[in-house]
Motif scaffolding. Sequence first.
Motif, short mmCIF file in Angstrom:
data_model
loop_
_atom_site.label_atom_id
_atom_site.label_comp_id
_atom_site.label_asym_id
_atom_site.label_seq_id
_atom_site.Cartn_x
_atom_site.Cartn_y
_atom_site.Cartn_z
N VAL A 175 40.50 24.33 21.29
CA VAL A 175 39.42 24.09 20.55
C VAL A 175 39.83 24.15 19.08
O VAL A 175 39.66 25.35 19.31
CB VAL A 175 38.43 24.86 21.00
CG1 VAL A 175 37.00 24.32 20.40
CG2 VAL A 175 37.68 24.95 22.68
N GLU A 176 39.90 23.75 18.36
CA GLU A 176 40.26 23.24 16.35
C GLU A 176 39.15 23.21 16.06
O GLU A 176 38.07 22.37 16.66
CB GLU A 176 40.83 22.14 16.91
CG GLU A 176 42.14 23.00 17.38
CD GLU A 176 43.36 23.93 16.56
OE1 GLU A 176 42.91 25.15 16.11
OE2 GLU A 176 44.57 24.31 17.62
N GLY A 177 38.59 23.64 14.96
CA GLY A 177 37.98 23.49 14.07
C GLY A 177 36.26 24.59 13.80
O GLY A 177 35.81 23.76 13.32
N VAL A 178 36.72 25.44 14.49
CA VAL A 178 35.67 26.30 14.32
C VAL A 178 35.99 27.17 13.44
O VAL A 178 36.84 28.02 13.28
CB VAL A 178 35.49 26.75 15.95
CG1 VAL A 178 35.02 28.24 15.81
CG2 VAL A 178 35.04 26.36 17.20
N GLN A 179 34.64 27.68 12.30
CA GLN A 179 35.21 28.08 11.68
C GLN A 179 34.30 29.69 11.61
O GLN A 179 33.80 30.62 12.31
CB GLN A 179 33.40 27.98 10.34
CG GLN A 179 33.67 26.62 10.11
CD GLN A 179 35.63 26.63 9.31
OE1 GLN A 179 36.16 27.42 8.26
NE2 GLN A 179 36.25 25.05 9.44
N LEU A 198 30.61 25.70 24.99
CA LEU A 198 29.75 24.65 23.96
C LEU A 198 30.01 23.74 23.81
O LEU A 198 29.44 22.23 23.55
CB LEU A 198 29.39 25.63 23.17
CG LEU A 198 27.89 26.77 23.30
CD1 LEU A 198 27.55 27.61 22.29
CD2 LEU A 198 26.66 26.01 24.00
N VAL A 199 31.22 23.83 22.80
CA VAL A 199 32.05 22.84 22.36
C VAL A 199 32.38 21.50 23.43
O VAL A 199 32.44 20.17 23.16
CB VAL A 199 33.61 22.81 21.47
CG1 VAL A 199 34.18 22.02 21.23
CG2 VAL A 199 33.08 24.14 20.26
N VAL A 200 33.18 21.86 24.52
CA VAL A 200 34.04 21.12 25.21
C VAL A 200 32.99 20.50 26.61
O VAL A 200 33.18 19.44 25.99
CB VAL A 200 34.68 22.46 26.36
CG1 VAL A 200 35.29 21.02 27.41
CG2 VAL A 200 36.10 22.50 25.79
N GLY A 201 31.94 21.28 26.53
CA GLY A 201 30.27 20.38 26.93
C GLY A 201 30.42 19.70 26.49
O GLY A 201 29.05 19.53 26.54
N MET A 213 47.88 21.67 21.59
CA MET A 213 47.87 21.80 23.12
C MET A 213 46.33 20.63 23.40
O MET A 213 45.37 20.75 22.68
CB MET A 213 46.77 23.27 23.52
CG MET A 213 46.82 23.58 25.01
SD MET A 213 46.13 25.22 25.62
CE MET A 213 45.44 24.80 26.63
N THR A 214 46.86 20.39 25.12
CA THR A 214 45.55 19.14 25.59
C THR A 214 43.71 20.11 25.34
O THR A 214 43.99 21.05 26.01
CB THR A 214 45.79 18.82 26.48
OG1 THR A 214 47.28 18.31 26.29
CG2 THR A 214 44.92 18.32 26.86
N ALA A 215 43.59 19.97 25.17
CA ALA A 215 41.59 20.45 25.13
C ALA A 215 41.46 20.55 26.75
O ALA A 215 41.78 20.05 27.45
CB ALA A 215 41.09 19.30 25.18
N ALA A 216 41.58 22.01 27.12
CA ALA A 216 40.90 21.87 28.57
C ALA A 216 39.59 21.56 28.86
O ALA A 216 38.87 21.05 28.31
CB ALA A 216 40.82 24.33 28.21
N GLU A 236 38.40 24.67 33.66
CA GLU A 236 38.95 25.90 33.61
C GLU A 236 38.29 26.36 32.07
O GLU A 236 39.19 27.96 32.27
CB GLU A 236 40.66 24.29 32.69
CG GLU A 236 40.76 23.41 33.14
CD GLU A 236 41.87 22.91 32.88
OE1 GLU A 236 43.30 22.04 33.51
OE2 GLU A 236 42.02 22.34 31.63
N VAL A 237 37.72 26.22 31.49
CA VAL A 237 36.92 27.31 30.34
C VAL A 237 36.83 27.77 31.29
O VAL A 237 36.72 29.39 30.73
CB VAL A 237 36.40 26.50 29.45
CG1 VAL A 237 35.59 27.64 28.31
CG2 VAL A 237 37.51 25.92 28.61
N LEU A 238 35.92 27.99 32.12
CA LEU A 238 35.41 28.87 32.90
C LEU A 238 35.45 29.22 34.13
O LEU A 238 35.46 30.30 34.90
CB LEU A 238 33.96 28.41 33.62
CG LEU A 238 33.01 27.46 32.32
CD1 LEU A 238 31.26 26.84 32.76
CD2 LEU A 238 32.33 28.60 30.99
N GLY A 239 37.33 28.55 34.64
CA GLY A 239 37.29 28.96 35.82
C GLY A 239 37.65 30.36 35.85
O GLY A 239 37.62 31.05 37.36
#
Length: 701
Positions: free
Chosen positions: A82-86, A49-52, A1-4, A8-11
Motif C-alpha cells: 500500500v503506497e500513497g497513504v499520508q 480500506l485501500v485494498v478493498g 512489492m505487489t499489492a496484497a 492476504e491483508v486479513l489472513g
Amino acid sequence: MTAATLAEVLGDLDPEQLAAATAPRGPVCVLAGAGTGKTRALTHRIAALVVGEHVQAREVLALTFTARAAGELRGRLRALGVEGVQARTFHAAALRQLRFFWPSVIGGHPPNILPAKAPLISEAAARVRVRADRTVIRDIAAEVEWAKVSQITPESYVERSSAQGRGGVGDLDAGVVARVYAGYEAVKRDRGLIDFEDVLLLTAGMIEDDASMASTVRDQYRCLLVDEYQDVSPIQQRLLDLWLADRDDLTVVGDANQTIYSFAGATPQYLLQFRRRFPAAAVVRLERSYRSSPQVVETANRLLATASTVDPETQVVLKSQRAAGPDPQWLVAAHESAEVAAVVQQIRSLVDSGVDQREIAILYRINAQSAAFEEALTEARLPYTVRGGERFFDRREVREAVALLRGAAHADSSVSADGLVDQVSAVLASVGYRPEPPPGPSKARDRWESWAAIVEVAREVQARGGDADSASLGDLVEELQHRANSQHAPATDGVTLSSLHAAKGLEWDAVFLVGLTEGMMPISYATTAEQVAEERRLLYVGITRARRHLAFSYARSRSGSDRRTRAPSPFLSMLDPQFARDETSRGGRKPKASRSASCRRCGRALTTAAERKLRHCSHCEVHVDLALFERLREWRKKTADEASVPAFVVFTDATLTAIAADRPTSSTALLQIPGIGQVKVDRYGEDLLEVVRAMPESTQK
C-alpha cells in the motif's frame, strides 16, 4: 512489492484485530492494551480500506505523535503493498498545509519557525524585569508550550493554570509567568517568527477563516486515523475536528491506562468520551498481550484493579498469549547501595543465564537515580546506555558542581569544623541548592536532584571515614573524579538505563523497576488525586515494558544509614498485599502515621503521601477554594521576599492547597494541617489566619 489481496491483508490477524481492520467506514474506537498489536491493527485497517477499494490511499491521513511512529506506519504499509497513504505527525501535517496555503490565504511567504524558545523567553523576561537563570527559562518555555497546546492565552493563564493545579513556575507565581508569556509572544511577533505550537494554532485559524482552504483540505483527506489517541492535546483535537468537519470517518486507537503526559497538555478525555460524541461508533478491545508473560500481565492488571478512576466503558484487561514465566521478584534492601548491588547482581545472573544485555532495562522515576546504577554497572563490567538523558557526569549542573567543589577543596585543604555533607551543601548553595526540593516537576527539580545525588555521595564518603570530621572535600572530589572517569567510557549496546517516561513504547525481556519508595512512586509533588492516578499509570507503563522477567526494588533507608526511614511505595501493597504483610513482619517501616491517617470525609485509610497531605482519599472529591489559594500564594511570596528565602521554605503548594480546602480559623485548626507545626504557627499563624478570614468563601471550587 505487489499489492496484497484482501485475504492476504486479513489472513493472520486475531479475531479482535480482524474486527478492527474490517469495521465499516465511520467512527471506530480501538481500545488497545499494552503489547496487543495496536500498530498491526491500525496498519491492516488502512490496508483493508485501500485494498478493498473503500477509499483511495491518497485520501487517508494517519496521524501519530512521533516521526518514528509515522515512519513505521509507512514502512508496514509498504510491506503490504500500500503506497500513497499520508502518515504524519500532527505538526508535520499542519506545517505542510500551512506552507501550501499561506500565500493564498495570508499572502507572502510563511514566517520562519523558531528553533528554540529559550532565547526569546530570556529576552521577554528581561523586558518585564524578571531575573531567571537558564533552568528557570527552560521551565517557563515548557509552561508556555503547555499553555499553548491547551489553548490558554497569556490573559487567561493565571486563572486557568491555577484551576489545573499549576499556577506558576518554581518560585515565580502565575502572574509573573503570564507577563513573561505575553512578552514572549510580543517578541516573536516583532521578529516575524512562529513556534511549533503556532503551527497548529495558525493552521486551525486559517481553516476556520478560509472556506476555500477548509474545502480543499477536507476533499483531500476523507478518512482519518489517529494513533495514541489518549495523548492528544486540546489544540490537536481542535485541528482534528476541523479536518473532520461534520463527517465521522474517524478511527482512533489508544489506551487510557497509558496516559502519562498530562503535564505537557495530553488528555485522555477525548478517548474516554468518544462514544458520547459518536454513539454509533464501533468499539473494539484489543486485550491479547503478545508481549508479556502471564505473570507480568497479572501484575499489571492487579495494579489497575485497585484504581478508583478507571472507566469500565474504556477499560482493557490484558490476557497473556505467551508461555508462563517466572514470578516477579521483590528486592528489598537495607539501604540504597545494597539495593543497587542486588539489582546488578540479578542482572549479572540473567546475563550468565543467556539473556542478552540489550534485553535488560533498569527503569526509574527521575534521571538522577541513574548515577548509582551507572557506577555499579561499570564496576561490574556490564556495558550500559542511558536513554532519554545524559550520563550523570555529562550533565551541565553536575559538571559545574564538581568544578565548584574542586575549587573549594583547593582553596582550603584543611578539615572544616563542619562535616563533609554540610560543607558540600554550603558550596552547592552558591548555585541554588537547598535541602528541600523545589515544588513540582521542572528542569529546576531535575537540577536539584542531580545536586542531591552529589550530597548523597558525600554522605557515603563521610560514612566510610567513620565520623563527620574525618572526610574532606578533597576526598569527595577524588571520589567523584574516579566515578566520572569510569563512567565516561564510550556508550555501547548494553543494559538500558531509562526514566519511566522515556521507556514508553519500548520493551525488554527483563525490566527492573527501582527506587520504589513512598515519595518517589508516587513522586512527592503528586498532590492531587489525578496526579497520583497518573503516577499509577506510569508504573503500569513500566510493568508492561517487560516480556518475561520483572523485578521491583526499594531501599528502607538511604545510603550510609541502617535506620529504616523509608516506606515502600503504597502501590507495592496493591500489587501484592502479602508483600506488605511480610515486609511489616520483617521490620520494614509502614507508611508514615499522621494526624490524618484516615479520610476526613469517608474514614477510608489514606495510603499515599499525596492523600495524607490533603487529608482526603482519592475516592472523595476535594474542594479547594481557588481564590483563597491564589491569595495565599501572594501572601507567601511577599513573606518569602521579606525574609529573603525561597517561597517553599514558608509553605509548600501542597500545604497551601490543604489550607484552601479546610479554611482553618484558629491556631489549633492550623496544627491539623499536614506541613504545619508549632514553629510555623508561631511564626506565620496570625498573618495566615488573617488572610483566610479576609477572603469570603468562594463559589468557585
